[in-house]
Scaffold this active site. Sequence first.
Site, mmCIF file in Angstrom:
data_model
loop_
_atom_site.group_PDB
_atom_site.id
_atom_site.type_symbol
_atom_site.label_atom_id
_atom_site.label_comp_id
_atom_site.label_asym_id
_atom_site.label_seq_id
_atom_site.Cartn_x
_atom_site.Cartn_y
_atom_site.Cartn_z
ATOM 1 N N HIS A 112 5.164 -6.097 0.629
ATOM 2 C CA HIS A 112 4.709 -4.989 1.488
ATOM 3 C C HIS A 112 5.634 -4.771 2.688
ATOM 4 O O HIS A 112 5.509 -3.762 3.380
ATOM 5 C CB HIS A 112 3.288 -5.251 2.008
ATOM 6 C CG HIS A 112 2.238 -5.269 0.936
ATOM 7 N ND1 HIS A 112 2.068 -4.226 0.059
ATOM 8 C CD2 HIS A 112 1.321 -6.209 0.592
ATOM 9 C CE1 HIS A 112 1.082 -4.524 -0.789
ATOM 10 N NE2 HIS A 112 0.621 -5.731 -0.487
ATOM 11 N N ASP A 132 1.857 -7.669 -9.143
ATOM 12 C CA ASP A 132 0.791 -7.877 -8.158
ATOM 13 C C ASP A 132 -0.157 -6.677 -8.251
ATOM 14 O O ASP A 132 0.276 -5.565 -8.532
ATOM 15 C CB ASP A 132 1.417 -7.965 -6.757
ATOM 16 C CG ASP A 132 0.408 -8.360 -5.696
ATOM 17 O OD1 ASP A 132 0.428 -9.533 -5.276
ATOM 18 O OD2 ASP A 132 -0.395 -7.496 -5.274
ATOM 19 N N HIS A 157 -1.536 -5.068 -6.019
ATOM 20 C CA HIS A 157 -1.263 -4.070 -4.979
ATOM 21 C C HIS A 157 0.147 -3.511 -5.164
ATOM 22 O O HIS A 157 1.057 -4.235 -5.571
ATOM 23 C CB HIS A 157 -1.384 -4.705 -3.582
ATOM 24 C CG HIS A 157 -2.723 -5.328 -3.332
ATOM 25 N ND1 HIS A 157 -2.950 -6.680 -3.517
ATOM 26 C CD2 HIS A 157 -3.897 -4.778 -2.951
ATOM 27 C CE1 HIS A 157 -4.233 -6.940 -3.236
ATOM 28 N NE2 HIS A 157 -4.823 -5.810 -2.896
ATOM 29 N N ASP A 175 -3.393 -11.339 -8.480
ATOM 30 C CA ASP A 175 -4.654 -10.797 -7.980
ATOM 31 C C ASP A 175 -5.222 -9.686 -8.864
ATOM 32 O O ASP A 175 -6.221 -9.058 -8.504
ATOM 33 C CB ASP A 175 -4.531 -10.327 -6.512
ATOM 34 C CG ASP A 175 -3.201 -9.686 -6.200
ATOM 35 O OD1 ASP A 175 -2.427 -9.427 -7.142
ATOM 36 O OD2 ASP A 175 -2.925 -9.428 -5.013
HETATM 37 ZN ZN LIG Z 1 -1.632 -8.286 -3.925
#
Ligand SMILES: [Zn+2]
Length: 338
Positions: A156, A193, A195, A276
Site C-alpha cells: 500500500h 493479497d 486488498h 487474507d
Molecule cells: Zn491485505
Amino acid sequence: MKKLIIFVLCLLAYIGTFSNTSSANDKKVGVMFDERFLLHDTGPNHPENPDRLISVVRDLKNNNQISLKIIWPNFEAATFDELNLVHTKEYIELVGRQVRQLKNNRAYLSTGDTPISKHSNVVAKLAVGAGLEAADQIMAGEISSAFALVRPPGHHATASKGMGFCIYNSIAVVARYLQSKYQIKKVAIIDFDVHHGNGTQEIFYNDNSIAYASAHEFPLFPGTGAEDETGVGNIFNAPIKSGTEGTEYLKIFENKIIQPLDKFKPEVILISAGFDAHFRDPLANINLESTDYFKITKKITKLANTHSKGRIISFFEGGYDLQALSESIKEHLIALNK
Ligand SMILES: [Zn+2]
C-alpha cells in the site's frame, strides 16, 4: 553417418532430461526472516502484529511432516540509495524523523494509517533488505526462489506515502533493484493479497517494463483496483466479488492474471503474497481454503518456469488469522519448492 548423428542427438536429449531432473531435485527456497521483524510494535489488538510471524516460523522450523528444502539466509537493512530507487528523499527523511521524534511509545505515520514505534524504521528497511538479498542470491543461482517472511507489509506504500500498515514498498524497490543492478528488462508483480496494492500500481502505472497484476476483493480498502485501471497496458486488475469461493477464484486468476502475463513474458516474477483471502481471515470476505494457495502458487511457478527460469521472490503482505497463515504459507512454500 546419419545413424551416428541420430545417436548423438538421442544421447544429448537423454543427458538433457537427466540434468533437468537433477536440478529440479536441487531446488531450495530461501526464507528471509530476522527476529528483529518482531520489534515493529503496532500496539495491543492490532491485526498486523508480531504473532503473525512467530507461529509461522515455529511451524516451519519444527515441522517434520513435510520435506521442504529451506535455507535461512542473513541480510542487512536497505540503504538510503536503495530505498530511493522508489521512494522520494522527502518521504524517507520524514519516516526517519517521525520515528526519532516519537514522544510516546507509538504514533501513526502522518501520511496514513500505519503505526510506528521506536524500531519501525530499521525494521521496515530490513524488510526491504530481505528482498534485495533474495534477489542477489537468486541471480547468483544460490537459491531457486525465495519467500521474504517480513513485516511490516509494503504494497500500500506509494513513493511518498505510507498507509495501510505499510511503510516502504519492498516489492517495488526490489523490482527497480533487479532492473538497475542486473539489467533485467521485464519484471512481473503478481499480487494475491485480498486488498489491492494501490502503492505498487501507482509507482509503476506508466512503466511498461513492469507488469502489475492483482486479484483482490472489490470493493474493499483501499478502493482502487477497478478493471479499467490499465496503466499503459501493463496493469491487470481482477476485482473479485465478496463471498467468492476457490474454484471461481482460480478461474479468474488464470484468465485475468496468468494469461496476460504469459504474453508479457517476465524475466523475474515477484509476488505480493497476502493470505487474507482465506475464509478464516477477519478483514475480508473471500472464501479460499489453505490448499487453494498451493494451486495459486503452482500457476505462478508454471509461468515462471516457462518465461523466468523459475525465478520467484515472494513477499509476505497481509493475512491476519494465525491458523490460516500457518497452513497457507506452508502450502505456498511446498508449491515454490516443487
Ligand atoms: Zn491485505
